[in-house]
Motif scaffolding. Structure first.
Motif, short mmCIF file in Angstrom:
data_model
loop_
_atom_site.label_atom_id
_atom_site.label_comp_id
_atom_site.label_asym_id
_atom_site.label_seq_id
_atom_site.Cartn_x
_atom_site.Cartn_y
_atom_site.Cartn_z
N PHE A 196 64.50 29.54 3.30
CA PHE A 196 64.91 29.41 4.76
C PHE A 196 64.01 29.17 5.59
O PHE A 196 63.12 30.17 5.33
N GLU A 197 64.03 28.84 6.71
CA GLU A 197 62.73 28.80 7.88
C GLU A 197 63.22 28.81 8.80
O GLU A 197 64.63 27.94 9.17
N TYR A 198 62.87 28.93 9.71
CA TYR A 198 62.84 28.53 11.55
C TYR A 198 62.38 27.27 12.27
O TYR A 198 60.92 27.21 11.64
N GLY A 199 63.21 26.59 12.09
CA GLY A 199 62.77 25.33 13.33
C GLY A 199 61.74 25.28 14.69
O GLY A 199 61.92 26.78 15.01
N ALA A 200 61.85 24.61 14.41
CA ALA A 200 60.91 24.75 16.00
C ALA A 200 61.68 25.16 17.62
O ALA A 200 60.79 25.47 17.89
N THR B 56 66.73 27.07 9.97
CA THR B 56 67.23 25.68 9.63
C THR B 56 66.94 25.06 7.57
O THR B 56 65.90 26.53 7.11
N ASN B 57 67.07 24.47 7.12
CA ASN B 57 66.45 24.11 5.65
C ASN B 57 67.30 24.99 4.72
O ASN B 57 65.79 25.54 4.05
N THR B 58 67.72 25.50 4.59
CA THR B 58 68.86 26.75 3.84
C THR B 58 68.80 26.03 2.69
O THR B 58 69.47 25.00 2.35
N LYS B 59 68.40 26.82 1.27
CA LYS B 59 68.20 26.63 0.24
C LYS B 59 68.94 27.11 -0.71
O LYS B 59 68.52 28.72 -0.40
N GLY B 60 69.63 26.83 -1.83
CA GLY B 60 70.03 28.09 -2.91
C GLY B 60 71.25 29.60 -2.46
O GLY B 60 72.42 28.95 -2.51
N VAL B 61 71.01 30.49 -2.42
CA VAL B 61 71.91 31.20 -2.21
C VAL B 61 71.73 31.48 -1.03
O VAL B 61 72.73 32.65 -0.42
N ILE B 62 70.58 31.00 -0.03
CA ILE B 62 71.04 31.64 1.71
C ILE B 62 71.42 31.08 2.64
O ILE B 62 72.05 29.29 2.48
N THR B 63 72.49 31.24 3.11
CA THR B 63 73.89 30.32 4.31
C THR B 63 73.50 30.31 5.47
O THR B 63 72.77 31.53 5.61
#
Length: 86
Positions: free
Chosen positions: A19-23, A28-35
């Motif tokens: 996952f990442e933190y947007g501006a 934002t942009n969660t992938k895999g086992v991260i919701t």
């Protein structure tokens, strides 16, 4: 935290989510086992075991954390007796 990117790896060092933190500072942009749960990254669908959360990219002007954070997922059960009156 805008621009920070994190991964979660299993005991075999395989990336199973990110996952990442947007501006705007929101996840934002969660992938895999991260919701996404509100503005919290939630790990779902993993077995018991040890996992490592690692900061892969720090926000501008900051250094990446030196090492990952190890977490242990365990399951516990609570038995309850429910008494019904009819």
């Amino acid at each position: 935290m805008a621009g920070a990117k994190f991964t979660i790896k299993d005991k075999d060092d395989v990336v199973i989510g990110s996952f990442e933190y947007g501006a705007n500072g929101k996840i934002t942009n969660t992938k895999g086992v991260i919701t996404l749960d509100g503005n919290y990254a939630t790990i779902k669908g993993v077995d018991e075991g040890t996992y490592t959360i690692t900061e892969e990219q720090a926000p501008n002007g900051y250094a990446v954390l030196g090492s990952g954070v190890e977490i242990e997922i365990t399951v516990s059960y609570t038995r309850r007796r429910i008494n019904s009156v009819f």
